[in-house]
Design a protein around this motif. Sequence first.
Motif, mmCIF file in Angstrom:
data_model
loop_
_atom_site.group_PDB
_atom_site.id
_atom_site.type_symbol
_atom_site.label_atom_id
_atom_site.label_comp_id
_atom_site.label_asym_id
_atom_site.label_seq_id
_atom_site.Cartn_x
_atom_site.Cartn_y
_atom_site.Cartn_z
ATOM 1 N N ASP A 42 0.838 -1.207 0.000
ATOM 2 C CA ASP A 42 0.000 0.000 0.000
ATOM 3 C C ASP A 42 0.868 1.250 0.000
ATOM 4 N N ARG A 43 1.867 1.270 0.887
ATOM 5 C CA ARG A 43 2.766 2.433 0.951
ATOM 6 C C ARG A 43 3.500 2.625 -0.365
ATOM 7 N N LEU A 44 3.974 1.532 -0.944
ATOM 8 C CA LEU A 44 4.712 1.597 -2.205
ATOM 9 C C LEU A 44 3.820 2.118 -3.332
ATOM 10 N N GLU A 45 2.630 1.568 -3.452
ATOM 11 C CA GLU A 45 1.720 1.992 -4.518
ATOM 12 C C GLU A 45 1.296 3.444 -4.360
ATOM 13 N N ASN A 46 1.007 3.844 -3.128
ATOM 14 C CA ASN A 46 0.633 5.243 -2.881
ATOM 15 C C ASN A 46 1.796 6.182 -3.168
ATOM 16 N N ALA A 47 2.999 5.772 -2.774
ATOM 17 C CA ALA A 47 4.177 6.603 -3.022
ATOM 18 C C ALA A 47 4.455 6.726 -4.515
ATOM 19 N N GLN A 48 4.269 5.645 -5.258
ATOM 20 C CA GLN A 48 4.476 5.699 -6.707
ATOM 21 C C GLN A 48 3.462 6.633 -7.362
ATOM 22 N N LYS A 49 2.234 6.562 -6.903
ATOM 23 C CA LYS A 49 1.191 7.439 -7.447
ATOM 24 C C LYS A 49 1.512 8.904 -7.158
ATOM 25 N N LYS A 50 1.904 9.186 -5.914
ATOM 26 C CA LYS A 50 2.239 10.564 -5.544
ATOM 27 C C LYS A 50 3.459 11.063 -6.314
ATOM 28 N N LEU A 51 4.456 10.205 -6.510
ATOM 29 C CA LEU A 51 5.645 10.591 -7.268
ATOM 30 C C LEU A 51 5.257 10.980 -8.683
ATOM 31 N N LYS A 52 4.387 10.206 -9.289
ATOM 32 C CA LYS A 52 3.942 10.509 -10.657
ATOM 33 C C LYS A 52 3.206 11.852 -10.694
ATOM 34 N N GLU A 53 2.314 12.068 -9.724
ATOM 35 C CA GLU A 53 1.568 13.326 -9.667
ATOM 36 C C GLU A 53 2.507 14.518 -9.456
ATOM 37 N N GLU A 54 3.453 14.371 -8.538
ATOM 38 C CA GLU A 54 4.393 15.460 -8.255
ATOM 39 C C GLU A 54 5.305 15.730 -9.443
ATOM 40 N N ALA A 55 5.688 14.674 -10.155
ATOM 41 C CA ALA A 55 6.574 14.842 -11.309
ATOM 42 C C ALA A 55 5.894 15.654 -12.407
ATOM 43 N N GLU A 56 4.577 15.493 -12.531
ATOM 44 C CA GLU A 56 3.845 16.255 -13.543
ATOM 45 C C GLU A 56 3.794 17.738 -13.194
ATOM 46 N N GLU A 57 3.928 18.066 -11.915
ATOM 47 C CA GLU A 57 3.861 19.456 -11.475
ATOM 48 C C GLU A 57 5.231 20.131 -11.378
ATOM 49 N N LEU A 58 6.288 19.396 -11.684
ATOM 50 C CA LEU A 58 7.635 19.969 -11.601
ATOM 51 C C LEU A 58 7.808 21.095 -12.613
ATOM 52 N N ASN A 109 18.544 25.150 -14.193
ATOM 53 C CA ASN A 109 18.710 23.697 -14.074
ATOM 54 C C ASN A 109 18.837 23.260 -12.619
ATOM 55 N N SER A 110 19.549 24.040 -11.829
ATOM 56 C CA SER A 110 19.740 23.674 -10.426
ATOM 57 C C SER A 110 18.403 23.640 -9.679
ATOM 58 N N GLU A 111 17.511 24.567 -10.003
ATOM 59 C CA GLU A 111 16.198 24.587 -9.351
ATOM 60 C C GLU A 111 15.356 23.380 -9.771
ATOM 61 N N ILE A 112 15.444 23.028 -11.034
ATOM 62 C CA ILE A 112 14.697 21.870 -11.539
ATOM 63 C C ILE A 112 15.199 20.584 -10.875
ATOM 64 N N VAL A 113 16.524 20.443 -10.779
ATOM 65 C CA VAL A 113 17.105 19.248 -10.152
ATOM 66 C C VAL A 113 16.734 19.185 -8.675
ATOM 67 N N ARG A 114 16.769 20.313 -7.981
ATOM 68 C CA ARG A 114 16.377 20.327 -6.564
ATOM 69 C C ARG A 114 14.910 19.917 -6.385
ATOM 70 N N ALA A 115 14.058 20.360 -7.275
ATOM 71 C CA ALA A 115 12.642 19.987 -7.204
ATOM 72 C C ALA A 115 12.476 18.485 -7.454
ATOM 73 N N GLN A 116 13.237 17.939 -8.407
ATOM 74 C CA GLN A 116 13.187 16.507 -8.671
ATOM 75 C C GLN A 116 13.721 15.718 -7.471
#
Length: 127
Positions: free
Chosen positions: A22-38, A44-51
């Motif tokens: 459950d934790r893994l699946e939820n974390a993967q979902k959140k990572l995908k959502e957050e990556a779309e908002e990057l 470049n340094s700001e983008i890498v820090r956000a990633q």
Amino acid sequence: MSLWKFGDFEVEIDFTDADFLDRLENAQKKLKEEAEELPKTGRNSEIVRAQNACYDRFFDRILGQGASRKMFSGSSLSKRLDAADALKAFENKQSEGFNSRMDQYRVNRRGNRAQRRDYQKKHGKRG
């Protein structure tokens, strides 16, 4: 449960534990959502820090608060990607072991001889 190591960081992981999955699946979902908002543009340094922040939260969600601080000493995105790859490879290895272990408990889908004869009578097929 098996020991997963990344650098000096070690943690017991059980890919057959529903709570962990459950934790893994939820974390993967959140990572995908957050990556779309990057941010897509900017320094470049700001983008890498956000990633980096996305991956830090990802590992903290799975392995517990503060895990990312123990895993990564610097601000290298490459290290975080290496850790994600290592975790995926570990998951694949554990899944293969589990699947081969479960093979001995699988039901014979073809059935016994009487069941196959009954099926053939009902369906007029050989199988």
